[in-house]
Enzyme design. Structure first.
Site, PDB file in Angstrom:
ATOM      1  N   PRO A 271       2.885 -12.450  11.067  1.00 52.13           N
ATOM      2  CA  PRO A 271       1.911 -11.445  10.633  1.00 52.13           C
ATOM      3  C   PRO A 271       2.150 -10.959   9.212  1.00 52.13           C
ATOM      4  CG  PRO A 271       2.523 -11.043  12.895  1.00 52.13           C
ATOM      5  CD  PRO A 271       3.419 -12.153  12.409  1.00 52.13           C
ATOM      6  N   CYS A 272       1.045 -10.884   8.448  1.00 51.30           N
ATOM      7  CA  CYS A 272       1.154 -10.613   7.015  1.00 51.30           C
ATOM      8  C   CYS A 272       0.705  -9.209   6.624  1.00 51.30           C
ATOM      9  CB  CYS A 272       0.313 -11.627   6.234  1.00 51.30           C
ATOM     10  SG  CYS A 272      -1.466 -11.508   6.559  1.00 51.30           S
ATOM     11  N   GLN A 273       0.153  -8.432   7.585  1.00 53.49           N
ATOM     12  CA  GLN A 273      -0.480  -7.169   7.196  1.00 53.49           C
ATOM     13  C   GLN A 273       0.459  -6.229   6.444  1.00 53.49           C
ATOM     14  OE1 GLN A 273      -0.642  -8.641  10.140  1.00 53.49           O
ATOM     15  NE2 GLN A 273      -2.735  -8.627  10.948  1.00 53.49           N
TER      16      GLN A 273
ATOM     17  N   PHE B 235       2.884  -7.024   4.591  1.00 57.65           N
ATOM     18  CA  PHE B 235       3.332  -7.623   3.334  1.00 57.65           C
ATOM     19  C   PHE B 235       2.194  -7.795   2.338  1.00 57.65           C
ATOM     20  CE2 PHE B 235       6.013  -9.583   6.746  1.00 57.65           C
ATOM     21  CZ  PHE B 235       7.183  -8.892   6.456  1.00 57.65           C
TER      22      PHE B 235
END
Length: 329
Positions: A100-102, A104
């Site tokens: 999950p990138c949220q 970052f």
């Protein structure tokens, strides 16, 4: 088809007959997985199979699991990855996934490693420790390399390398590889430390001319029904009354598109010519999903799945580089 596309087609048509087993974490609707599998067509370009066989894929979102099953295969499991027991994962040669990138993302809350979601890269750590795959490919957003002066990415790499791997960081600009969309993604590519060498970062194929939004979707301008799946599906929202926030921009013909974002608030960019926002199929085209890849849910769910995905074309370039390396072992 121009010269650049001819060159790309010839390369993509080089099928690889070796076979390697794959495990996919945080699989979403399957953009990364589709690129690794190959065997699809996009805009008349054939992407041949690369010799990978996905033994198992894992994703927490049941709607994304449904999309994956409809388009890729039944080997995906609905799974809260914080509860995944690595010993239950089948043995595999290659481990892939986009954690999950949220937290970052430059557009997100920027919590980094301080949030539970920011710690989910450690799911890779557990599976790597248990199964020792030959190669690991973990995908995320480019801002992860800049957070806290680079401390975040150094921490992640140190953790992943501590179980016996060495890693490279590839920052890839999607238009360089034929994707008609302004999008940059980071791939952390690891090799088990007892193995020689490493995959080579794929060389750009389209530096002499980027593919544009109109190259990707102009043939859809006169289609407003489901003769092409998801083409009748788009958000009717008008522009915001104040300012010109993300999603209110008008796309520009002759250029790669804006980044297709996973935005549940209907902030999808407007068409470069028509008085509406881009359709779900047009967004899928910009992400390089083939037209026979069907998104079966609401517009909000579909755009979230598309925006969260790795463009299959970009994934295919990464997968081919990994395959060429595996052939040397």
């Amino acid at each position: 088809m121009n010269v650049l596309d001819t060159i790309s087609t010839e390369k993509y048509n080089q099928a690889i007959t070796d076979t390697w087993s794959v495990c996919s974490l945080f699989a979403g609707c399957g953009g990364l997985d589709l690129g690794f599998c190959g065997g699809f067509q996009y805009k008349g370009i054939e992407f041949e199979k690369l010799g990978y066989s996905i033994r198992a894929a894992y994703e927490i979102d049941p709607l994304a699991v449904d999309t994956y099953k409809r388009n890729i295969g039944d080997h995906i499991f609905e799974q809260d990855l914080t509860q995944l027991n690595p010993s239950d994962v089948p043995k595999h040669d290659v481990l892939i996934g986009g954690f999950p990138c949220q937290d970052f993302s430059s557009c997100g809350p920027k919590k980094g490693l301080s949030s539970p979601r920011g710690q989910l890269y450690k799911v890779f750590f557990g599976v790597m420790k248990e199964h020792k795959p030959k190669v690991v490919v973990a995908e995320n957003v480019p801002n992860i390399t800049r957070m806290q002066g680079g401390e975040v990415i150094r921490t992640i790499l140190a953790d992943l390398e501590s179980v016996g791997y060495r890693f490279q960081t590839w920052v890839l600009f999607a238009p360089d590889y034929g994707v008609p969309q302004n999008r940059t993604r980071v791939f952390l590519v690891g090799v088990r430390e007892d193995l020689p060498g490493a995959p080579i970062q794929p060389a750009p194929t389209h530096l002499l001319g980027y593919r544009t939004i109109d190259w990707a979707i102009s043939d859809l301008e006169d289609i407003d029904d489901e003769s092409i799946a998801n083409q009748s599906q788009y958000f009717k929202a008008s522009r915001a009354k104040r300012g010109n926030g993300q999603g209110d921009e008008v796309s520009r013909a002759g250029e790669p598109s804006y980044t297709v974002r996973a935005n549940a608030k209907s902030r999808v960019q407007f068409h470069y010519k028509l008085p509406r926002r881009l359709t779900i199929r047009e967004c899928a085209r910009l992400q390089t999903f083939p037209d026979d890849f069907i998104f079966p849910h609401s517009a909000t769910t579909n755009i979230m799945q598309i925006g969260n995905a790795v463009p299959p074309m970009l994934s295919h370039h990464v997968a081919r580089s990994v395959a060429e390396y595996l052939k040397t072992l």
